[in-house]
Scaffold this active site. Structure first.
Site, mmCIF file in Angstrom:
data_model
loop_
_atom_site.group_PDB
_atom_site.id
_atom_site.type_symbol
_atom_site.label_atom_id
_atom_site.label_comp_id
_atom_site.label_asym_id
_atom_site.label_seq_id
_atom_site.Cartn_x
_atom_site.Cartn_y
_atom_site.Cartn_z
ATOM 1 C CE1 TYR A 68 1.053 124.306 4.359
ATOM 2 C CE2 TYR A 68 2.779 125.913 4.853
ATOM 3 C CZ TYR A 68 2.052 124.785 5.193
ATOM 4 O OH TYR A 68 2.317 124.128 6.371
ATOM 5 N NE ARG A 71 1.637 130.188 7.189
ATOM 6 C CZ ARG A 71 2.394 129.201 7.675
ATOM 7 N NH1 ARG A 71 2.077 127.944 7.416
ATOM 8 N NH2 ARG A 71 3.458 129.470 8.398
ATOM 9 C CG HIS A 121 9.824 124.164 11.603
ATOM 10 N ND1 HIS A 121 9.070 124.768 12.582
ATOM 11 C CD2 HIS A 121 10.486 123.149 12.218
ATOM 12 C CE1 HIS A 121 9.259 124.142 13.729
ATOM 13 N NE2 HIS A 121 10.120 123.166 13.542
ATOM 14 C CB CYS A 132 11.123 114.265 -10.245
ATOM 15 S SG CYS A 132 10.955 116.057 -10.216
ATOM 16 C CB THR A 187 8.876 130.069 19.865
ATOM 17 O OG1 THR A 187 8.375 128.727 19.697
ATOM 18 C CG2 THR A 187 9.980 130.072 20.904
#
Ligand code: BV8
Ligand code: ZN
Length: 246
Positions: A68, A71, A121, A132, A187
């Site tokens: 991530y 990205r 998403h 938390c 998509t």
């Protein structure tokens, strides 16, 4: 219908009806961002879909964070392309007749000016503490993976096996059930429940248009296919409807 030109039905419904746009990773491809299942499909030998899971994060949080972080870095260095900008023009011209539901987490729609947007998403620009629950927008690429409470932070995205934010999906499904026109761009239409939105719209009488250079799982079930990149097709649609002529 294929090729670059939209039908009169699509143009008329764009001019006078309610419009839902559903986008996926393909609309960011022309900004240089890798798609999930594209030719450059693997990331450092991993299948992205196997990294986008809570199990992968539990098993190997460092590798998932590396995925991530890479990205986030790529998205920070990318710019919105004409396809993103055309969708922002549609929003400006159509106002509350328009809604954008995106599967993308890169933030490029927002940077192009889209505000009437449902992030199905989540976003790689939000991070959440797994202990938390503290969640906030974090633009610093070197953000610490540790929360002050000691908990481990995760990307604020929806992984496989995780429910979509209920309000997000409900808002998109409600718009689909009232849409006169649905634009499905970039998509592969494999991932549910997002991929089910065009069907909801079609059943309610919407005209469905797929914008994708390649055929997909949805191609047999749309009214119209534009076999072109979204960075060309979406501006062409805005032009054809003489929107944004101001
Ligand atoms: C859920 C995280 C339940 C963020 C993502 C069997 C049948 C049906 C469903 C399932 C099943 N088994 C499992 C499921 C459920 C699963 C699913 O659908 N799996 C699929 C693979 C079968 N869905 C889920 O798990 C969802 N959650 O169902 O929860 C639940 C309910 C209650 C309580 C508990 C649980 C969660 C789905 C979300 C998963 N997270 N990403 C991130 O890292 O990005 S999904 C991931 O795929 C990305 O978000 C991505 O956006 C999404 C879809 O991919 P695409 O955007 O379509 O991208 P792709 O690369 O596939 O395609 C690109 C396309 O662009 C191509 O067609 C290409 O031709 C085109 N293109 C290329 N260039 C261009 C272009 N088009 C236009 N212009 C261009 N220039
Ligand atoms: Zn915490």
């Amino acid at each position: 219908m294929s090729g670059g030109s939209f039908s009169d039905t699509a143009i008329e419904r764009l001019r006078g009806g309610r419009v839902l746009a559903l986008t996926g990773a393909g609309v960011s491809a022309e900004s240089g961002l890798a798609t999930f299942r594209g030719p450059d499909g693997l990331w450092e030998g991993h299948d992205p879909a196997t990294l986008a899971t809570p199990e992968a994060f539990a098993r190997d949080p460092k590798t998932v964070w590396k995925f991530y972080a890479a990205r986030r870095e790529a998205a920070a260095g990318a710019s919105p392309n004409p396809g993103h900008r055309a969708l922002a023009v549609l929003e400006t011209e159509l106002g509350d007749r328009f809604l954008l539901a995106t599967q993308n987490v890169d933030g490029l729609h927002e940077r192009a000016g889209s505000r009437r947007i449902v992030r199905l998403h989540g976003s790689i620009w939000r991070i959440r503490c797994t202990r938390c629950g503290d969640e906030y927008e974090e633009l610093d690429l070197r953000a610490s993976a540790r929360c002050p409470c000691g908990g481990r932070r995760r990307p604020g995205v929806v992984w496989f096996g995780e429910p979509l934010p209920a309000d997000a999906f409900d808002r998109a499904a409600e718009a689909a059930s009232r849409a006169d026109l649905v634009l499905v761009a970039g998509t592969s239409s494999i991932v549910y429940p997002a991929a089910g939105l065009p069907e909801i719209a079609r059943r309610a009488g919407a005209w469905t248009v797929e914008i994708n250079p390649q055929p997909t799982a949805l191609s047999e079930r749309v009214d119209e296919r534009i076999a072109a990149p979204s960075g060309a097709a979406l501006p062409a649609l805005v032009e054809a409807a003489a929107l944004g002529a101001s």
